[in-house]
Design a protein around this motif. Structure first.
Motif, PDB file in Angstrom:
ATOM      1  N   LEU A 188       0.831  -1.196   0.000  1.00  0.00           N
ATOM      2  CA  LEU A 188       0.000   0.000   0.000  1.00  0.00           C
ATOM      3  C   LEU A 188       0.873   1.256   0.000  1.00  0.00           C
ATOM      4  O   LEU A 188       0.637   2.196  -0.767  1.00  0.00           O
ATOM      5  N   HIS A 189       1.895   1.274   0.845  1.00  0.00           N
ATOM      6  CA  HIS A 189       2.814   2.405   0.929  1.00  0.00           C
ATOM      7  C   HIS A 189       3.444   2.692  -0.430  1.00  0.00           C
ATOM      8  O   HIS A 189       3.453   3.830  -0.904  1.00  0.00           O
ATOM      9  N   ASP A 190       3.979   1.653  -1.061  1.00  0.00           N
ATOM     10  CA  ASP A 190       4.647   1.826  -2.347  1.00  0.00           C
ATOM     11  C   ASP A 190       3.692   2.335  -3.414  1.00  0.00           C
ATOM     12  O   ASP A 190       4.052   3.192  -4.222  1.00  0.00           O
ATOM     13  N   ALA A 191       2.467   1.842  -3.416  1.00  0.00           N
ATOM     14  CA  ALA A 191       1.478   2.300  -4.390  1.00  0.00           C
ATOM     15  C   ALA A 191       1.087   3.758  -4.127  1.00  0.00           C
ATOM     16  O   ALA A 191       0.978   4.563  -5.058  1.00  0.00           O
ATOM     17  N   ALA A 192       0.900   4.110  -2.869  1.00  0.00           N
ATOM     18  CA  ALA A 192       0.479   5.468  -2.531  1.00  0.00           C
ATOM     19  C   ALA A 192       1.563   6.501  -2.848  1.00  0.00           C
ATOM     20  O   ALA A 192       1.247   7.627  -3.252  1.00  0.00           O
ATOM     21  N   PHE A 193       2.828   6.128  -2.687  1.00  0.00           N
ATOM     22  CA  PHE A 193       3.913   7.080  -2.894  1.00  0.00           C
ATOM     23  C   PHE A 193       4.524   7.027  -4.285  1.00  0.00           C
ATOM     24  O   PHE A 193       5.432   7.804  -4.580  1.00  0.00           O
ATOM     25  N   ALA A 194       4.028   6.163  -5.146  1.00  0.00           N
ATOM     26  CA  ALA A 194       4.529   6.126  -6.516  1.00  0.00           C
ATOM     27  C   ALA A 194       4.198   7.448  -7.209  1.00  0.00           C
ATOM     28  O   ALA A 194       3.126   8.021  -7.017  1.00  0.00           O
ATOM     29  N   ALA A 195       5.147   7.926  -7.985  1.00  0.00           N
ATOM     30  CA  ALA A 195       4.913   9.170  -8.717  1.00  0.00           C
ATOM     31  C   ALA A 195       3.754   8.985  -9.680  1.00  0.00           C
ATOM     32  O   ALA A 195       3.611   7.948 -10.325  1.00  0.00           O
ATOM     33  N   GLY A 196       2.914   9.973  -9.740  1.00  0.00           N
ATOM     34  CA  GLY A 196       1.779   9.985 -10.653  1.00  0.00           C
ATOM     35  C   GLY A 196       1.534  11.428 -11.029  1.00  0.00           C
ATOM     36  O   GLY A 196       2.471  12.154 -11.348  1.00  0.00           O
ATOM     37  N   VAL A 197       0.303  11.878 -10.937  1.00  0.00           N
ATOM     38  CA  VAL A 197       0.007  13.284 -11.174  1.00  0.00           C
ATOM     39  C   VAL A 197       0.749  14.129 -10.133  1.00  0.00           C
ATOM     40  O   VAL A 197       1.280  15.191 -10.440  1.00  0.00           O
ATOM     41  N   LEU A 198       0.802  13.643  -8.899  1.00  0.00           N
ATOM     42  CA  LEU A 198       1.621  14.270  -7.866  1.00  0.00           C
ATOM     43  C   LEU A 198       2.950  13.535  -7.783  1.00  0.00           C
ATOM     44  O   LEU A 198       2.978  12.301  -7.820  1.00  0.00           O
ATOM     45  N   ASP A 199       4.029  14.279  -7.665  1.00  0.00           N
ATOM     46  CA  ASP A 199       5.322  13.618  -7.511  1.00  0.00           C
ATOM     47  C   ASP A 199       5.485  13.118  -6.078  1.00  0.00           C
ATOM     48  O   ASP A 199       4.734  13.482  -5.183  1.00  0.00           O
ATOM     49  N   THR A 200       6.472  12.263  -5.881  1.00  0.00           N
ATOM     50  CA  THR A 200       6.687  11.653  -4.572  1.00  0.00           C
ATOM     51  C   THR A 200       7.028  12.693  -3.516  1.00  0.00           C
ATOM     52  O   THR A 200       6.591  12.583  -2.366  1.00  0.00           O
ATOM     53  N   LYS A 201       7.784  13.720  -3.873  1.00  0.00           N
ATOM     54  CA  LYS A 201       8.118  14.777  -2.913  1.00  0.00           C
ATOM     55  C   LYS A 201       6.848  15.417  -2.363  1.00  0.00           C
ATOM     56  O   LYS A 201       6.705  15.588  -1.143  1.00  0.00           O
ATOM     57  N   THR A 202       5.916  15.754  -3.233  1.00  0.00           N
ATOM     58  CA  THR A 202       4.663  16.373  -2.802  1.00  0.00           C
ATOM     59  C   THR A 202       3.880  15.432  -1.896  1.00  0.00           C
ATOM     60  O   THR A 202       3.348  15.841  -0.858  1.00  0.00           O
ATOM     61  N   LYS A 203       3.850  14.164  -2.247  1.00  0.00           N
ATOM     62  CA  LYS A 203       3.146  13.184  -1.428  1.00  0.00           C
ATOM     63  C   LYS A 203       3.792  13.044  -0.055  1.00  0.00           C
ATOM     64  O   LYS A 203       3.090  12.909   0.957  1.00  0.00           O
TER      65      LYS A 203
END
Length: 117
Positions: free
Chosen positions: A33-48
């Motif tokens: 779950l953690h890896d899926a939630a923090f994967a870069a998408g529309v929001l980058d990982t830094k923002t997340k």
């Protein structure tokens, strides 16, 4: 220099490992779950990670603050970005955010300084 973040991580390291050994499948599911939630998408990982840091302040979770302050640094967040993120928690969480926000900023700046030496 503050040692807040490192101290919290050190205090949690052993009990977390013990619990992880007791319930490995639960931890494996959480990691997925953690890896899926923090994967870069529309929001980058830094923002997340900055969002997670703000939630950690609002939830008053020292371990979460240390983890997400460190991760935000590793993903390129600046002290100014962390400070603004924490500032939003003051609005959303009131007085307790001023305490946990200070803890979060101390952890962030500690990891930022260590990472940028």
């Amino acid at each position: 220099m503050s040692n807040y973040g490192a101290t919290v991580r050190d205090e949690l390291r052993t009990p977390t490992r013990v619990l992880r050994r007791a319930i490995p499948q639960v931890y494996a599911g959480y990691k997925q779950l953690h890896d899926a939630a923090f994967a870069a998408g529309v929001l980058d990982t830094k923002t997340k990670e900055l969002i997670a840091l703000a939630i950690a302040v609002s939830k008053e979770c020292d371990g979460c603050i240390a983890a997400h302050a460190h991760a935000a640094v590793l993903h390129g967040a600046t002290p100014e970005e962390a400070a603004e993120t924490i500032g939003v928690t003051f609005l959303m969480n009131g007085g307790p955010a001023t305490v946990y926000g200070a803890r979060a900023y101390a952890a962030f700046t500690e990891f930022y300084t260590d990472h940028n030496l």
